[in-house]
Design an enzyme around this catalytic site. Structure first.
Site, PDB file in Angstrom:
ATOM      1  N   HIS A   1     -18.464   9.489   5.062  1.00 59.73           N
ATOM      2  CA  HIS A   1     -18.814   8.141   5.519  1.00 59.73           C
ATOM      3  C   HIS A   1     -20.336   8.091   5.759  1.00 59.73           C
ATOM      4  O   HIS A   1     -20.881   9.011   6.361  1.00 59.73           O
ATOM      5  CB  HIS A   1     -18.051   7.821   6.807  1.00 59.73           C
ATOM      6  CG  HIS A   1     -18.317   6.440   7.303  1.00 59.73           C
ATOM      7  ND1 HIS A   1     -17.778   5.317   6.696  1.00 59.73           N
ATOM      8  CD2 HIS A   1     -19.105   5.986   8.309  1.00 59.73           C
ATOM      9  CE1 HIS A   1     -18.209   4.241   7.320  1.00 59.73           C
ATOM     10  NE2 HIS A   1     -19.011   4.609   8.305  1.00 59.73           N
TER      11      HIS A   1
ATOM     12  N   ARG B   1     -10.352   2.370  -0.869  1.00 60.40           N
ATOM     13  CA  ARG B   1      -9.060   1.879  -0.386  1.00 60.40           C
ATOM     14  C   ARG B   1      -8.700   2.631   0.880  1.00 60.40           C
ATOM     15  O   ARG B   1      -9.040   3.806   1.021  1.00 60.40           O
ATOM     16  CB  ARG B   1      -7.966   2.131  -1.433  1.00 60.40           C
ATOM     17  CG  ARG B   1      -8.029   1.231  -2.643  1.00 60.40           C
ATOM     18  CD  ARG B   1      -6.909   1.578  -3.611  1.00 60.40           C
ATOM     19  NE  ARG B   1      -5.600   1.404  -3.016  1.00 60.40           N
ATOM     20  CZ  ARG B   1      -4.896   0.267  -3.058  1.00 60.40           C
ATOM     21  NH1 ARG B   1      -5.366  -0.762  -3.703  1.00 60.40           N
ATOM     22  NH2 ARG B   1      -3.714   0.189  -2.483  1.00 60.40           N
TER      23      ARG B   1
ATOM     24  N   LYS C   1     -28.721  11.475  -0.214  1.00 64.07           N
ATOM     25  CA  LYS C   1     -29.288  12.793  -0.488  1.00 64.07           C
ATOM     26  C   LYS C   1     -28.615  13.839   0.426  1.00 64.07           C
ATOM     27  O   LYS C   1     -28.278  14.933  -0.009  1.00 64.07           O
ATOM     28  CB  LYS C   1     -30.795  12.744  -0.229  1.00 64.07           C
ATOM     29  CG  LYS C   1     -31.568  13.673  -1.057  1.00 64.07           C
ATOM     30  CD  LYS C   1     -33.046  13.360  -1.071  1.00 64.07           C
ATOM     31  CE  LYS C   1     -33.776  14.637  -1.405  1.00 64.07           C
ATOM     32  NZ  LYS C   1     -34.971  14.853  -0.632  1.00 64.07           N
TER      33      LYS C   1
ATOM     34  N   ASN D   1     -12.919  12.800   3.912  1.00 74.78           N
ATOM     35  CA  ASN D   1     -13.674  11.607   3.512  1.00 74.78           C
ATOM     36  C   ASN D   1     -15.131  11.803   3.910  1.00 74.78           C
ATOM     37  O   ASN D   1     -15.430  12.544   4.846  1.00 74.78           O
ATOM     38  CB  ASN D   1     -13.116  10.369   4.238  1.00 74.78           C
ATOM     39  CG  ASN D   1     -13.862   9.095   3.862  1.00 74.78           C
ATOM     40  OD1 ASN D   1     -14.177   8.878   2.691  1.00 74.78           O
ATOM     41  ND2 ASN D   1     -14.182   8.264   4.840  1.00 74.78           N
TER      42      ASN D   1
ATOM     43  N   ASP E   1      -7.187  10.544   9.049  1.00 77.71           N
ATOM     44  CA  ASP E   1      -5.934  10.253   9.738  1.00 77.71           C
ATOM     45  C   ASP E   1      -5.565   8.801   9.432  1.00 77.71           C
ATOM     46  O   ASP E   1      -6.114   8.215   8.497  1.00 77.71           O
ATOM     47  CB  ASP E   1      -6.046  10.552  11.250  1.00 77.71           C
ATOM     48  CG  ASP E   1      -7.083   9.676  11.931  1.00 77.71           C
ATOM     49  OD1 ASP E   1      -7.554   8.694  11.306  1.00 77.71           O
ATOM     50  OD2 ASP E   1      -7.408   9.950  13.098  1.00 77.71           O
TER      51      ASP E   1
ATOM     52  N   ARG F   1       0.812  -1.208   0.000  1.00 82.52           N
ATOM     53  CA  ARG F   1       0.000   0.000   0.000  1.00 82.52           C
ATOM     54  C   ARG F   1       0.855   1.271   0.000  1.00 82.52           C
ATOM     55  O   ARG F   1       0.497   2.281  -0.594  1.00 82.52           O
ATOM     56  CB  ARG F   1      -0.920  -0.025   1.226  1.00 82.52           C
ATOM     57  CG  ARG F   1      -2.218   0.601   0.904  1.00 82.52           C
ATOM     58  CD  ARG F   1      -3.240   0.646   2.005  1.00 82.52           C
ATOM     59  NE  ARG F   1      -3.303  -0.448   2.930  1.00 82.52           N
ATOM     60  CZ  ARG F   1      -3.498  -0.268   4.244  1.00 82.52           C
ATOM     61  NH1 ARG F   1      -3.591   0.947   4.739  1.00 82.52           N
ATOM     62  NH2 ARG F   1      -3.582  -1.297   5.042  1.00 82.52           N
TER      63      ARG F   1
HETATM   64  C1  GAR Z   1     -21.051   7.097  -0.422  1.00 81.30           C
HETATM   65  O1  GAR Z   1     -22.289   6.772   0.130  1.00 81.30           O
HETATM   66  C2  GAR Z   1     -20.002   7.212   0.653  1.00 81.30           C
HETATM   67  O2  GAR Z   1     -20.520   7.646   1.863  1.00 81.30           O
HETATM   68  C3  GAR Z   1     -19.509   5.807   0.752  1.00 81.30           C
HETATM   69  O3  GAR Z   1     -19.502   5.315  -0.566  1.00 81.30           O
HETATM   70  C4  GAR Z   1     -20.548   5.944  -1.291  1.00 81.30           C
HETATM   71  C5  GAR Z   1     -19.992   6.410  -2.611  1.00 81.30           C
HETATM   72  O4  GAR Z   1     -20.993   6.889  -3.439  1.00 81.30           O
HETATM   73  N1  GAR Z   1     -18.202   5.761   1.320  1.00 81.30           N
HETATM   74  C6  GAR Z   1     -17.809   4.821   2.165  1.00 81.30           C
HETATM   75  O5  GAR Z   1     -18.519   3.905   2.520  1.00 81.30           O
HETATM   76  C7  GAR Z   1     -16.369   4.981   2.649  1.00 81.30           C
HETATM   77  N2  GAR Z   1     -16.188   4.241   3.853  1.00 81.30           N
HETATM   78  P1  GAR Z   1     -20.647   7.712  -4.733  1.00 81.30           P
HETATM   79  O6  GAR Z   1     -19.568   6.929  -5.495  1.00 81.30           O
HETATM   80  O7  GAR Z   1     -21.939   7.749  -5.498  1.00 81.30           O
HETATM   81  O8  GAR Z   1     -20.167   9.083  -4.322  1.00 81.30           O
END
Ligand code: GAR
Length: 206
Positions: free
Chosen positions: A114, A96, A177, A112, A146, A70
């Site tokens: 979540h 990733r 949304k 990020n 982090d 990585r």
């Molecule tokens: C989003 O819902 C985001 O919160 C999640 O992936 C989706 C991507 O949607 N991220 C995670 O779960 C990261 N841990 P998108 O490709 O349509 O933006």
């Protein structure tokens, strides 16, 4: 920052890219003074790449083939982002985990999103975790990245109700949304120089 050149964003994606689209739309509507310098995808077939190309945004496909670990992969990623002059890195459905090579290259400048109210339900399948647990409310969290998994300082959160008959799909759609409103807002605060980090507390300046 305000009055200067627009902040250069590097957006990392792996899939659909609806959050990327929300940021593109906010910039094009004039509500976000930033420029997307590049979109980097870990997956060649990601629909996010099509979205970026439709808006003439440079794209780079950065697969993990050929890298032994990585850190090596991330060192190459840092180079791609630096070559594009990126100042703020946005993870938008990037599946990733970043090594400390990326985290230390962009200190307090990686965000990020979540799909849960952290620190509840970090990691994969956050919406399913929330449903299985039986919470009444969930939502989304924008945070700085982090070296942990979804552990960085929280910038913004938005709450959505969990309905009795929710499925993973219906809850995910309700959360998304809110993501599309919350993520551009967090990026805007950064671009306006209104985020100050005090320990792990994020102070939003007026
Ligand atoms: C989003 O819902 C985001 O919160 C999640 O992936 C989706 C991507 O949607 N991220 C995670 O779960 C990261 N841990 P998108 O490709 O349509 O933006």
């Amino acid at each position: 920052m305000t009055g200067g050149q627009p902040i250069k964003l590097g957006i990392l994606v792996s899939g659909n890219g609806s959050n990327l689209q929300a940021i593109i739309d906010a910039i094009e509507a004039g509500g976000l003074d930033a420029r997307i310098a590049c979109v980097v995808s870990s997956t060649p077939g990601a629909f996010a790449l099509t979205r970026a190309s439709r808006h003439n945004i440079p794209v780079v496909i950065h697969e993990n083939r050929g890298f032994t670990n990585r850190r090596e992969y991330d060192a190459a990623l840092v180079k791609i982002l630096r070559d594009h002059g990126v100042e703020l890195v946005i993870l938008a459905g990037y599946m990733r985990i970043l090594s400390e090579v990326m985290v230390t290259a962009f200190p307090n400048a990686i965000m990020n999103i979540h799909p849960a109210l952290l620190p509840a339900f970090p990691g994969l399948h956050a919406q399913k975790q929330a449903l299985d647990y039986g919470v009444r409310f969930s939502g989304c969290t924008v945070h700085f990245v982090d070296c942990g998994t979804d552990t960085g300082p929280i910038i913004l959160q938005s709450v959505v109700p969990v309905e009795q008959d929710d499925t993973e799909e219906s809850l995910s759609a309700r959360i998304q949304k809110e993501e599309h409103r919350t993520y551009p807002e967090a990026v805007r605060l950064f671009c306006e120089g209104r985020i100050r980090l005090e320990g792990r507390h994020v102070r939003i300046l007026p």
